[in-house]
Design a protein around this motif. Structure first.
Motif, PDB file in Angstrom:
ATOM      1  N   UNK A  45       0.187  10.972   2.389  1.00  0.00           N
ATOM      2  CA  UNK A  45      -0.810  10.865   1.287  1.00  0.00           C
ATOM      3  C   UNK A  45       0.398  10.925   0.357  1.00  0.00           C
ATOM      4  N   UNK A  46       1.167  11.880   0.156  1.00  0.00           N
ATOM      5  CA  UNK A  46       2.832  11.931  -0.478  1.00  0.00           C
ATOM      6  C   UNK A  46       3.129  10.256  -0.543  1.00  0.00           C
ATOM      7  N   UNK A  47       3.971   9.786   0.500  1.00  0.00           N
ATOM      8  CA  UNK A  47       4.462   8.317   0.527  1.00  0.00           C
ATOM      9  C   UNK A  47       3.130   7.549  -0.018  1.00  0.00           C
ATOM     10  N   UNK A  48       1.901   6.981   0.208  1.00  0.00           N
ATOM     11  CA  UNK A  48       0.994   6.929  -0.351  1.00  0.00           C
ATOM     12  C   UNK A  48       1.443   6.687  -1.794  1.00  0.00           C
ATOM     13  N   UNK A  49       0.892   7.615  -2.110  1.00  0.00           N
ATOM     14  CA  UNK A  49       1.132   8.024  -3.370  1.00  0.00           C
ATOM     15  C   UNK A  49       2.321   7.513  -4.700  1.00  0.00           C
ATOM     16  N   UNK A  50       3.043   7.527  -3.618  1.00  0.00           N
ATOM     17  CA  UNK A  50       4.996   6.852  -4.376  1.00  0.00           C
ATOM     18  C   UNK A  50       4.844   5.103  -4.336  1.00  0.00           C
ATOM     19  N   UNK A  51       4.504   4.708  -2.932  1.00  0.00           N
ATOM     20  CA  UNK A  51       4.065   3.321  -2.869  1.00  0.00           C
ATOM     21  C   UNK A  51       2.778   2.575  -4.044  1.00  0.00           C
ATOM     22  N   UNK A  52       1.704   3.473  -4.037  1.00  0.00           N
ATOM     23  CA  UNK A  52       1.085   3.006  -5.298  1.00  0.00           C
ATOM     24  C   UNK A  52       1.214   2.868  -6.726  1.00  0.00           C
ATOM     25  N   UNK A  53       2.277   4.185  -6.554  1.00  0.00           N
ATOM     26  CA  UNK A  53       2.627   3.933  -8.518  1.00  0.00           C
ATOM     27  C   UNK A  53       4.081   2.999  -8.425  1.00  0.00           C
TER      28      UNK A  53
END
Length: 85
Positions: free
Chosen positions: A72-80
């Motif tokens: 979830x953290x990796x996805x959030x970072x990629x989306x940002x």
């Protein structure tokens, strides 16, 4: 000691004729695979150290929860970073 085809060491190494870019890509894949194996084998060893099947399941759930959070953290970072571009 005798060696057969597919075993090391070999008496007749084959030149792979790969380009520098292919060599770099291959090295990157080998590094990624090694990292994956180290992590997986570490988890396997930790599970094997548990005193009971119940403890193994508990550790499994903890690892799963940790991995879900990391994903979830990796996805959030990629989306940002996609939004920022």
């Amino acid at each position: 000691m005798s060696h057969t085809t597919g075993h090391w060491p070999t008496n007749n190494p084959v030149d792979l004729d790969e380009t520098e870019q292919q060599g770099a890509q291959h090295l990157q894949l080998v590094k990624e695979r090694a990292r994956c194996l180290i992590v997986r084998d570490s988890i396997r060893a930790h599970l094997a150290e548990q005193p009971s099947p119940r403890a193994v399941r508990l550790v499994q759930r903890l690892y799963n929860d940790d991995i879900d959070r990391m994903a979830a953290d990796a996805i959030t970072a990629l989306n940002s970073t996609e939004t920022a571009q």
